[in-house]
Scaffold this motif. Structure first.
Motif: not given
Length: 217
Positions: A169-185
């Motif tokens: 679960x933590x891997x999945x959530x962290x992957x999702x956060x990383x993708x979101x940050x990349x999009x906003x950046x």
């Protein structure tokens, strides 16, 4: 059907640390240091804050006062101070089962800091947000790499999947956060996402029109 809570469980404040204590004492009787050590050995410090032993002692005292755990014995050893060993009571076992069932079954707001900061991000300028998110991106990417490696190692040890669901679960959530940050950046870098306090002032004051021409406010 949801597991019914006992009066003791319902009257006791639930927390991740309290739940961890009940679960581990269901495994075997332990003193507070043993609980802390086992949580770290099992890699559960990623989901349960066990850094402050004082908080652990207070939690175990609270669970004992509620009748969910009980003193089994006091260990005396010349090399160590006296250690009180606790064991799980029947009420504590029922409480742990009811808590886990309810937590898994019913989503609740958890109010972490990051979304709270995002909700007021306009206090910073776009350049400051871009710099901060770039730094967070690197930190989250490192955390994700470590989490993936830890999960791979655990699987290599042959641990049952049910013991690794929190790691997955933590891997999945962290992957999702990383993708979101990349999009906003990317939006900040391109200029697609930008703002100023002056441009936001009508929204702060509520001086805007809703769809259809009706004024909000």
């Amino acid at each position: 059907m949801a597991a019914a809570q006992t009066p003791a469980a319902a009257a006791t404040r639930r927390s991740p640390l309290a739940l961890a204590v009940l679960a581990l004492l269901g495994y075997k009787p332990l003193h507070p240091y043993g609980v802390q050590r086992l949580l770290k050995e099992w890699g559960k410090e990623n989901v349960v804050n066990v850094g402050q032993r004082a908080s652990l002692y207070k939690t175990m005292e609270r669970l004992a006062a509620a009748g969910l755990i009980a003193v089994r014995e006091t260990e005396r050893d010349q090399q160590y101070p006296e250690r009180t060993v606790y064991e799980l009571t029947d009420a504590g076992r029922e409480a742990a089962q009811a808590w886990i069932d309810d937590i898994v079954r019913v989503p609740r707001p958890e109010y972490p800091e990051f979304p709270a900061a995002l909700s007021f991000l306009m206090v910073l300028g776009p350049d400051a947000v871009l710099a901060a998110l770039r730094e967070r991106h690197d930190a989250v990417a490192k955390t994700l790499a470590e989490a993936k490696q830890g999960l791979a190692d655990a699987r290599g040890y042959g641990l049952p999947k049910v013991t690794l669901l929190d790691d997955e679960y933590l891997v999945a959530v962290t992957e999702a956060e990383l993708r979101w940050i990349q999009g906003v950046v990317a939006e900040l870098e391109s200029g697609e996402l930008t703002w100023s306090l002056e441009a936001l002032e009508p929204f702060v004051e509520g001086d805007i029109e809703a769809p259809g021409g009706a004024e909000q406010g």
